[in-house]
Structure formats: structure tokens, C-alpha cells
Scaffold this motif. Structure first.
Motif, short mmCIF file in Angstrom:
data_model
loop_
_atom_site.label_atom_id
_atom_site.label_comp_id
_atom_site.label_asym_id
_atom_site.label_seq_id
_atom_site.Cartn_x
_atom_site.Cartn_y
_atom_site.Cartn_z
N CYS A 258 -4.93 -2.05 7.38
CA CYS A 258 -4.67 -0.67 6.96
C CYS A 258 -4.80 -0.52 5.44
O CYS A 258 -5.31 0.49 4.94
N CYS A 259 -4.36 -1.52 4.70
CA CYS A 259 -4.49 -1.48 3.25
C CYS A 259 -5.95 -1.52 2.82
O CYS A 259 -6.32 -0.97 1.78
N ALA A 260 -6.80 -2.18 3.62
CA ALA A 260 -8.23 -2.21 3.31
C ALA A 260 -8.83 -0.82 3.43
O ALA A 260 -9.74 -0.45 2.69
N LEU A 261 -8.30 -0.01 4.37
CA LEU A 261 -8.76 1.37 4.52
C LEU A 261 -8.12 2.29 3.49
O LEU A 261 -8.76 3.23 3.00
N GLU A 262 -6.84 2.04 3.19
CA GLU A 262 -6.08 2.91 2.28
C GLU A 262 -5.27 2.02 1.34
O GLU A 262 -4.13 1.66 1.63
N PRO A 263 -5.87 1.62 0.19
CA PRO A 263 -5.20 0.67 -0.71
C PRO A 263 -3.82 1.11 -1.20
O PRO A 263 -2.98 0.27 -1.51
N SER A 264 -3.56 2.42 -1.25
CA SER A 264 -2.26 2.87 -1.74
C SER A 264 -1.12 2.41 -0.85
O SER A 264 0.05 2.41 -1.27
N LEU A 265 -1.42 2.00 0.39
CA LEU A 265 -0.37 1.53 1.29
C LEU A 265 0.31 0.26 0.78
O LEU A 265 1.41 -0.08 1.23
N LYS A 266 -0.32 -0.44 -0.15
CA LYS A 266 0.31 -1.63 -0.70
C LYS A 266 1.62 -1.29 -1.40
O LYS A 266 2.49 -2.16 -1.56
N LYS A 267 1.78 -0.02 -1.79
CA LYS A 267 3.02 0.43 -2.43
C LYS A 267 4.03 1.02 -1.43
O LYS A 267 5.09 1.49 -1.82
N SER A 268 3.67 1.00 -0.16
CA SER A 268 4.57 1.60 0.85
C SER A 268 5.70 0.64 1.20
O SER A 268 5.63 -0.57 0.95
N GLN A 269 6.73 1.20 1.82
CA GLN A 269 7.90 0.43 2.25
C GLN A 269 7.93 0.39 3.77
O GLN A 269 7.90 1.43 4.42
N VAL A 270 7.97 -0.80 4.34
CA VAL A 270 8.05 -0.94 5.79
C VAL A 270 9.44 -0.52 6.27
O VAL A 270 10.46 -1.01 5.77
N LEU A 271 9.47 0.40 7.23
CA LEU A 271 10.74 0.90 7.77
C LEU A 271 11.10 0.21 9.08
O LEU A 271 12.23 -0.27 9.24
N THR A 272 10.17 0.18 10.02
CA THR A 272 10.46 -0.40 11.34
C THR A 272 9.19 -1.03 11.92
O THR A 272 8.07 -0.69 11.53
N GLU A 273 9.42 -1.93 12.87
CA GLU A 273 8.35 -2.49 13.69
C GLU A 273 8.64 -2.08 15.13
O GLU A 273 9.80 -1.95 15.53
N TRP A 274 7.57 -1.88 15.92
CA TRP A 274 7.78 -1.43 17.30
C TRP A 274 6.69 -2.01 18.19
O TRP A 274 5.54 -2.17 17.76
N VAL A 275 7.08 -2.34 19.42
CA VAL A 275 6.14 -2.86 20.41
C VAL A 275 6.30 -2.06 21.70
O VAL A 275 7.43 -1.78 22.13
N GLY A 276 5.19 -1.69 22.30
CA GLY A 276 5.21 -1.01 23.59
C GLY A 276 4.06 -1.49 24.46
O GLY A 276 3.06 -2.03 23.96
N LEU A 277 4.21 -1.32 25.77
CA LEU A 277 3.19 -1.76 26.72
C LEU A 277 2.52 -0.54 27.35
O LEU A 277 3.15 0.25 28.05
#
Length: 338
Positions: A258-277
Motif C-alpha cells: 500500500c505504501c508503494a501505491l501511496e507513500p504518504s501512508l508511511k506516516k499513518s498510524q495502525v489502529l487495528t488488524e482484522w481477519v475474515g473468511l
């Protein structure tokens, strides 16, 4: 004829929308949703809610397009109403980019979304690794908001909600005249559907309020979908993988992509991780069958197997399932059983 008792199995976006459609379109029905999980604990709650769908290889394109258009029109109407904030539905614009031009540059859904066009050379300069792109406006549906809104609307239409696990259709035949199966992956055991399989999806939610446009790689694996309170980054498509815990390697990989598509994401803060089937099969199953229970035949309407397209197709398939319920009510065998 008295009120027709309809049981809808499943309370994800497909189950709730189908139940609502039946309750609002067929007043002679008494509709009950039965499920062991409701919002905020369904698979639908974690979905990105982005209205876009890949082709089902075993389903006619015209039928898929109708499902998508009916859903798009439904959500677009909500987005244009005062209900939009309460429903969590809104328009979103952005780009889908390809490393090489696809064989089908103008997909079947191009005239369903708004303002579809090919990206200009100037726009593609933002994505130096990609040679072709599509720009369009579609809809986004915040499911943790939308599902409770659907349930409230369903209850306002005299719908009933009953928590509990359904393990066999036979347990419903005594109290209900028609069964509508929207159980998703549950149909693997409930309907004995060996064509159904999980496709594991893992996403990240990050805080990046400066992002306003979606970006989707044409391979379908990498996407960035801004939302009301967070941005969804994805993803994975791991067939027959039942793991429900987040994989750190997957998280790292998707974040880098995702950072390769949108480099500004390197400054983002991870809030949650989620998994679904995702409940996936070669073609979405939307059809009627008869279930023999003792001396009685009970119609079952199957509406499951949407894969990653549950949000994008839910209202269209709900409308078709409702039409099948209408046909069942009109048939002699149902009238003789009541």
C-alpha cells in the motif's frame, strides 16, 4: 391464507437485506432472522464496504450486472437521502491502476458506477509502476453502521430477530413455511455444499485522514479505501485458509504494498488488524429447492456464496430471493401446507 412464516438464516449483510426485502415487499409474510452472530461480530462488519465486484466465472454476466446495478441504485438512493449518515453510506472517487493494460479495458460495470473513464497520462504519473488506469466514483458502505441500520429498519417492518445456531433445516420446518438460507460459509455443513470454500482476507485499519481517494491495484490484492474514521488497507486472498488470527507477515507485506501505491501512508498510524473468511464458490448460489421433512415439503431459497462481493451485490440478490419467495407463496404446494 394466513401469514406466511419465513425464516431467514444468517444476519450478515446478505441475510439482513434479504429479510428486510421480504418484510417490506410481501406484507403477508412474518419474517424472522435466525443467527448465532449479529453485528458487530459478523464477517460483513469487517468488510471494506467498497462497491466493486469481480466476475463469477459460473454466473452469466447479465445476471451479475443486474445484481450490482440494483445494489448500486439502492445505496445511491440512500446516499442522496437524509438517512445517509445513519446508514453509513456515501460516494467515493478514485482510481484502479494496472501494471499492464487489461484485456477488458472497459468492464461490464463501467456504466453502473458514476463517471467511468480512463486515467490521463498526468494522473498515471502518480503511479510510475502502472501503465493503465480507470477513474470512477462508486459507493462505500460502513458496515458497522449499515448493519444496525438494516436491522432497525427490519424491526420497524415487524421483523423478528432470534439468536441461536441453526444446524439442520429440519429444526425450522415445524414453525416456518419457507426457509431462506443466507448462512454464508455455514452452508458448507448446513446445505452440504462442497463447492463452497473460505478465502481468507486480512486487512489493516490505519489513521490517515489526509487520504480522500481510493486506490485499487488491478490485481485485486492491494487496495486503499478511505472511510469515515479510518482507512482500510488490504489485503489477502488465501483460498481454503481457515486461520482467523492476524499474520504479522501478511500485515507487513500489505502495508509495504500500500505504501508503494501511496507513500504518504508511511506516516499513518495502525489502529487495528482484522481477519475474515469470504464464503466463496465458482458461482453465487441463488435458487430454490424443496426440502422433504416427514410428509411435508418446505421450500428453501438459497442466497449465499457472494465471496468478497457481499456488499456490492447484497440488495440485488435480496430482490431476486424475494421474488422467489413470492413464487413459492403463489404455488399450490405451499397453500396446501398452510
Amino acid at each position: 391464507m394466513g401469514r406466511v412464516r419465513v425464516a431467514v438464516v444468517g444476519a450478515g449483510v446478505v441475510g439482513l437485506s434479504t429479510a428486510l426485502c421480504i418484510a417490506e415487499c410481501i406484507p403477508k409474510c412474518s419474517v424472522t432472522v435466525l443467527a448465532d452472530t449479529f453485528s458487530p461480530d459478523t464477517v460483513s462488519d469487517g468488510a471494506a464496504g467498497f462497491v466493486y465486484v469481480n466476475k463469477f466465472p459460473d454466473t452469466p454476466v447479465d445476471r451479475q450486472r443486474r445484481w450490482l446495478k440494483d445494489t448500486f441504485d439502492h445505496l445511491f438512493s440512500i446516499s442522496n437521502s437524509s438517512e445517509a449518515p445513519d446508514a453509513g453510506v456515501y460516494l467515493i472517487s478514485g482510481w484502479q491502476v494496472f501494471r499492464e493494460p487489461p484485456s477488458e479495458k472497459r468492464p461490464y460495470w463501467a456504466d453502473v458506477v458514476l463517471g467511468f473513464r480512463f486515467m490521463s497520462d498526468a494522473e498515471l504519473e502518480k503511479f510510475p509502476q502502472h501503465k493503465f488506469g480507470q477513474a470512477f466514483t462508486t459507493l462505500k458502505c460502513e458496515c458497522p453502521i449499515y448493519l444496525p441500520w438494516l436491522e432497525k429498519r427490519f424491526k420497524n417492518a415487524d421483523g423478528q430477530v432470534q439468536p441461536g445456531r441453526v444446524t439442520d433445516f429440519g429444526q425450522l420446518c415445524v414453525n416456518y413455511d419457507i426457509i431462506v438460507n443466507c448462512s454464508g460459509l455455514g452452508s458448507l455443513s448446513l446445505a452440504g455444499d462442497t463447492d463452497l470454500h473460505p478465502v481468507r482476507g486480512q486487512i489493516l485499519k490505519v489513521q490517515a485522514p489526509w487520504l480522500k481517494h481510493f486506490i485499487r491495484d488491478g490485481d485485486g490484492l492491494t487496495y486503499i479505501f478511505p472511510g469515515i474514521s479510518s482507512v482500510t488497507l488490504g489485503g489477502t486472498r488465501q483460498k481454503d485458509d481457515w486461520r482467523l488470527t492476524a499474520d504479522p507477515k501478511d500485515c507487513s507485506d500489505m502495508f509495504e504494498r500500500c505504501c508503494a501505491l501511496e507513500p504518504s501512508l508511511k506516516k499513518s498510524q495502525v489502529l487495528t488488524e482484522w481477519v475474515g473468511l469470504r464464503p466463496s464458490r465458482g458461482g453465487l448460489r441463488l435458487e430454490k429447492e424443496m426440502f422433504q421433512h416427514g410428509s411435508r415439503q418446505v421450500p428453501i431459497i438459497h442466497n449465499y456464496g457472494h465471496g468478497g462481493g457481499g456488499i456490492s451485490l447484497h440488495w440485488g440478490t435480496a430482490l431476486e430471493a424475494t421474488q422467489l419467495v413470492k413464487e413459492c407463496i403463489g404455488n399450490r404446494y405451499l397453500a396446501s401446507n398452510l
